[in-house]
Design a protein around this motif. Sequence first.
Motif, PDB file in Angstrom:
ATOM      1  N   HIS A 155       0.802  -1.388  -0.066  1.00 43.28           N
ATOM      2  CA  HIS A 155       0.160   0.043   0.092  1.00 43.28           C
ATOM      3  C   HIS A 155       1.032   1.328  -0.242  1.00 43.28           C
ATOM      4  O   HIS A 155       0.500   2.235  -0.747  1.00 43.28           O
ATOM      5  CB  HIS A 155      -1.047  -0.087   1.149  1.00 43.28           C
ATOM      6  N   ILE A 159       0.744   4.110  -3.167  1.00 45.10           N
ATOM      7  CA  ILE A 159       0.556   5.644  -2.956  1.00 45.10           C
ATOM      8  C   ILE A 159       1.819   6.338  -3.398  1.00 45.10           C
ATOM      9  O   ILE A 159       1.469   7.465  -4.251  1.00 45.10           O
ATOM     10  CB  ILE A 159       0.298   5.888  -1.595  1.00 45.10           C
ATOM     11  N   GLU A 326      -5.493   0.924   5.599  1.00 44.62           N
ATOM     12  CA  GLU A 326      -5.829   2.332   5.782  1.00 44.62           C
ATOM     13  C   GLU A 326      -4.917   3.012   6.457  1.00 44.62           C
ATOM     14  O   GLU A 326      -4.543   4.198   5.886  1.00 44.62           O
ATOM     15  CB  GLU A 326      -7.198   2.317   6.731  1.00 44.62           C
ATOM     16  N   LYS A 327      -4.205   2.601   7.397  1.00 43.17           N
ATOM     17  CA  LYS A 327      -3.309   3.405   8.027  1.00 43.17           C
ATOM     18  C   LYS A 327      -1.979   3.796   7.239  1.00 43.17           C
ATOM     19  O   LYS A 327      -1.541   4.931   7.064  1.00 43.17           O
ATOM     20  CB  LYS A 327      -2.903   2.659   9.347  1.00 43.17           C
ATOM     21  N   ALA A 329      -1.641   3.446   3.950  1.00 46.65           N
ATOM     22  CA  ALA A 329      -2.014   4.339   2.752  1.00 46.65           C
ATOM     23  C   ALA A 329      -2.171   5.671   3.140  1.00 46.65           C
ATOM     24  O   ALA A 329      -1.730   6.770   2.479  1.00 46.65           O
ATOM     25  CB  ALA A 329      -3.276   3.697   2.001  1.00 46.65           C
ATOM     26  N   ASN A 330      -2.871   5.892   4.233  1.00 48.18           N
ATOM     27  CA  ASN A 330      -3.091   7.477   4.652  1.00 48.18           C
ATOM     28  C   ASN A 330      -1.950   7.998   5.349  1.00 48.18           C
ATOM     29  O   ASN A 330      -1.735   9.307   4.932  1.00 48.18           O
ATOM     30  CB  ASN A 330      -4.253   7.397   5.856  1.00 48.18           C
ATOM     31  N   ASN A 331      -1.046   7.434   5.861  1.00 51.33           N
ATOM     32  CA  ASN A 331       0.256   7.920   6.298  1.00 51.33           C
ATOM     33  C   ASN A 331       1.035   8.218   5.137  1.00 51.33           C
ATOM     34  O   ASN A 331       1.871   9.242   5.205  1.00 51.33           O
ATOM     35  CB  ASN A 331       0.725   7.095   7.365  1.00 51.33           C
ATOM     36  N   GLU A 333       0.319   8.934   2.407  1.00 48.44           N
ATOM     37  CA  GLU A 333      -0.073  10.081   1.652  1.00 48.44           C
ATOM     38  C   GLU A 333       0.052  11.506   2.352  1.00 48.44           C
ATOM     39  O   GLU A 333       0.491  12.415   1.671  1.00 48.44           O
ATOM     40  CB  GLU A 333      -1.720   9.931   1.501  1.00 48.44           C
ATOM     41  N   GLU A 334       0.019  11.272   3.436  1.00 51.81           N
ATOM     42  CA  GLU A 334       0.255  12.568   4.484  1.00 51.81           C
ATOM     43  C   GLU A 334       1.692  12.862   4.450  1.00 51.81           C
ATOM     44  O   GLU A 334       1.922  14.044   4.342  1.00 51.81           O
ATOM     45  CB  GLU A 334      -0.215  12.279   5.982  1.00 51.81           C
TER      46      GLU A 334
END
Length: 377
Positions: A155, A159, A326-327, A329-331, A333-334
Amino acid sequence: MSDGFEFCDALGPTKVIHVYEPTINLLGILVVDNTAAGPSIGGLRMAPDVSVRECFRLARAMTLKNAAAGLPHGGGKSVLFGDPKMPAEQKEELIRAFAQALRGNRDYIFGPDMGTNEVCMAWVRDEIGVSVGLPREIGGIPLDEIGATGWGLYHAARIAAQHSDIDLQGARVVVQGFGAVGKHAARFLTHAGAILVGASDSQGMISNPLGLDVQQLIAHKENGHSLGTFANGQTGEPDNVVDIECDIWIPAARPDVINENNVERLNTRIMIQGANIPCTASAEERLYQRGILVIPDFIANAGGVICAAMEYQGSTQSAALQAIEEKIANNTEEVLTLAKQENLAPRQAATQMAEKRVRNAMTYRRFSSFSNAPNYS
Ligand code: NAD
């Protein structure tokens, strides 16, 4: 400061414990770095050459990794001096005794690391009632078997590829180290359409620009052979894996494998760090200058600890895999967005993000790093 306080800074460590029992040659160290977000989780490492400094660095890395992953856990680490390949009875005696010596510490949860595994965690739980990374029969989610860390790397790569305008479909991937992390990363990435063009283990390397069959490579390893003896491609020394041209290069073996001596040879657009600290600081800085996008270890390889934290909460395997997706991919991205906005290297952005989360958690505490662990008794 001196006398062992030289590591202390605004985040920790809150506790350093030495354990010594001469009758059984037990010598171990626990470092609890920071527990503002919750009881610390970190692996028990067994090796003949560990030190307080190394234990502290590993504990701090866990503080940042757990904070970056948004887990309700701080960071800690424990080390036991000894050869992990010692006779099983002796190893069991040492691990059980070490767990007993630390039984009063509710702010540290043992997990597996180099030299320890799920069986060792079962011994720890038998002694003190809590640990993570357990065998399935007693409530564990076998994170290496399901490829928890490789799933997270996939993941992170997904990203990172979007940020670099790389289509995962047809992207060329190279994996260094074909163990629990590397083989599953290769499996998930090729399942999404990427092509594995090179892989290595400690004894050899295989490359093929037309693509390698991951399932065949896994079977080859399971039959006890090195990748360097695989038939369908060009074989070479382990270090040759650095030279293979690709889009995504994944270190999943040892620390410091990319250093001043070989950093110029890397021929990739993205690096997703599966191993912990696979690059020296200056080599990683050089990759940044060369425009190679690096997703740092404690963002990309947090799948294992996320899985362990979910196990601790009594969660299921599918919920754990969902949380990892989720974690991470989101991290990723952030971190990449922050790095772009502030013109920072991804590691700087990731450290800033993780430290901010730890500091925020610390504002809720009277004594910011004292234990807030649940009472198990
Ligand atoms: P593993 O022992 O299952 O596999 C390691 C692989 O690396 C083996 O295939 C080995 O042959 C290979 N290797 C060793 N030296 C090599 C070299 N010089 N060149 C090429 N290959 C080499 O270990 P693992 O669990 O896959 O862990 C790999 C790395 O990822 C370690 O640094 C570990 O600390 C880190 N890590 C693991 C996890 C996890 O969930 N297992 C989580 C986070 C980080």
